[in-house]
Motif scaffolding. Structure first.
Motif: not given
Length: 85
Positions: A23-27, A43-49
């Motif tokens: 996702t390129n979102i930090p752990a 941003d988090h929800l878009l990364a997951i979907t």
């Protein structure tokens, strides 16, 4: 939302570091969300979907539509068990 994100991560057999790679979102951000220290944002929800479109409907509405490929982590787990049998 934190439980749903954890459920998706677990269904995909990933730890948070692997989720970061996808996702390129930090752990650490994912840990904060899952631990309730931070709320998931757009941003988090878009990364997951974007990573797993099959969970989009369930993530946002609690509904599934397997006939069009919209499932939940529970359905994915059942499918995995059936493949092993």
């Amino acid at each position: 939302m934190k439980e749903k994100i954890r459920a998706i991560r677990n269904a995909e057999g990933m730890n948070r570091t692997e989720l970061e790679a996808v996702t390129n979102i930090p752990a650490k951000t994912w840990a904060n969300i899952e631990n309730g220290q931070q709320k998931a944002n757009e941003d988090h929800l878009l990364a997951i979907t974007n990573a797993w479109p099959k969970y989009a409907l369930w993530l946002m509405t609690d509904q599934t539509a397997p006939e069009i490929g919209q499932i939940s982590p529970e359905i994915e787990a059942t499918r995995a068990k059936l493949k092993q049998a």
